[in-house]
Design a protein around this motif. Structure first.
Motif, PDB file in Angstrom:
ATOM      1  N   LYS A  62       0.828  -1.211   0.000  1.00  0.00           N
ATOM      2  CA  LYS A  62       0.000   0.000   0.000  1.00  0.00           C
ATOM      3  C   LYS A  62       0.861   1.259   0.000  1.00  0.00           C
ATOM      4  N   LEU A  63       1.899   1.269   0.818  1.00  0.00           N
ATOM      5  CA  LEU A  63       2.793   2.427   0.849  1.00  0.00           C
ATOM      6  C   LEU A  63       3.460   2.634  -0.506  1.00  0.00           C
ATOM      7  N   PHE A  64       3.853   1.544  -1.149  1.00  0.00           N
ATOM      8  CA  PHE A  64       4.441   1.624  -2.491  1.00  0.00           C
ATOM      9  C   PHE A  64       3.424   2.175  -3.483  1.00  0.00           C
ATOM     10  N   ASP A  65       2.184   1.687  -3.428  1.00  0.00           N
ATOM     11  CA  ASP A  65       1.112   2.165  -4.314  1.00  0.00           C
ATOM     12  C   ASP A  65       0.837   3.656  -4.124  1.00  0.00           C
ATOM     13  N   MET A  66       1.084   4.152  -2.919  1.00  0.00           N
ATOM     14  CA  MET A  66       0.859   5.567  -2.624  1.00  0.00           C
ATOM     15  C   MET A  66       2.089   6.418  -2.954  1.00  0.00           C
ATOM     16  N   ASN A  67       3.068   5.826  -3.642  1.00  0.00           N
ATOM     17  CA  ASN A  67       4.325   6.502  -4.002  1.00  0.00           C
ATOM     18  C   ASN A  67       5.120   6.947  -2.788  1.00  0.00           C
ATOM     19  N   LEU A  68       5.081   6.188  -1.717  1.00  0.00           N
ATOM     20  CA  LEU A  68       5.797   6.551  -0.503  1.00  0.00           C
ATOM     21  C   LEU A  68       7.070   5.734  -0.330  1.00  0.00           C
ATOM     22  N   ASN A  69       7.449   4.960  -1.355  1.00  0.00           N
ATOM     23  CA  ASN A  69       8.688   4.200  -1.251  1.00  0.00           C
ATOM     24  C   ASN A  69       9.882   5.156  -1.238  1.00  0.00           C
ATOM     25  N   ASN A  70      10.869   4.824  -0.429  1.00  0.00           N
ATOM     26  CA  ASN A  70      12.093   5.622  -0.267  1.00  0.00           C
ATOM     27  C   ASN A  70      11.830   7.032   0.261  1.00  0.00           C
ATOM     28  N   LYS A  71      10.717   7.245   0.923  1.00  0.00           N
ATOM     29  CA  LYS A  71      10.404   8.550   1.517  1.00  0.00           C
ATOM     30  C   LYS A  71      10.663   8.477   3.015  1.00  0.00           C
ATOM     31  N   ARG A  72      11.019   9.610   3.591  1.00  0.00           N
ATOM     32  CA  ARG A  72      11.209   9.703   5.043  1.00  0.00           C
ATOM     33  C   ARG A  72      10.413  10.894   5.549  1.00  0.00           C
ATOM     34  N   TYR A  73       9.497  10.621   6.458  1.00  0.00           N
ATOM     35  CA  TYR A  73       8.660  11.683   7.015  1.00  0.00           C
ATOM     36  C   TYR A  73       8.788  11.721   8.499  1.00  0.00           C
TER      37      TYR A  73
END
Length: 73
Positions: A62-73
């Motif tokens: 799901k995180l990958f589908d939301m384009n959140l891969n390799n992101k840091r928040y």
């Protein structure tokens, strides 16, 4: 205290290796028990190691589908 009194520990390079190793060793064993209450009735839900890995993989997908891969928040 001598070194012989300690347990041998496995080493992992990342959390993914840890999860997969746990599933290989304990797959159908209960990893977590959740207690919840519905209309004054207490219920327990067992979660196996395999089920936890499925949940972790679903979250990652799901995180990958939301384009959140390799992101840091």
């Amino acid at each position: 205290m001598s070194k012989d009194s300690f347990y041998e520990a496995s080493e992992f390079n990342n959390i993914k290796e840890l999860f997969y190793n746990s599933v290989n060793k304990f797959g159908d064993n209960v990893a977590f028990v959740t207690k919840y209450k519905i209309n004054n009735e207490v219920k327990y839900e067992n979660k196996t190691y395999k089920a936890v890995l499925d949940d972790v993989n679903a979250l990652g997908t799901k995180l990958f589908d939301m384009n959140l891969n390799n992101k840091r928040y």
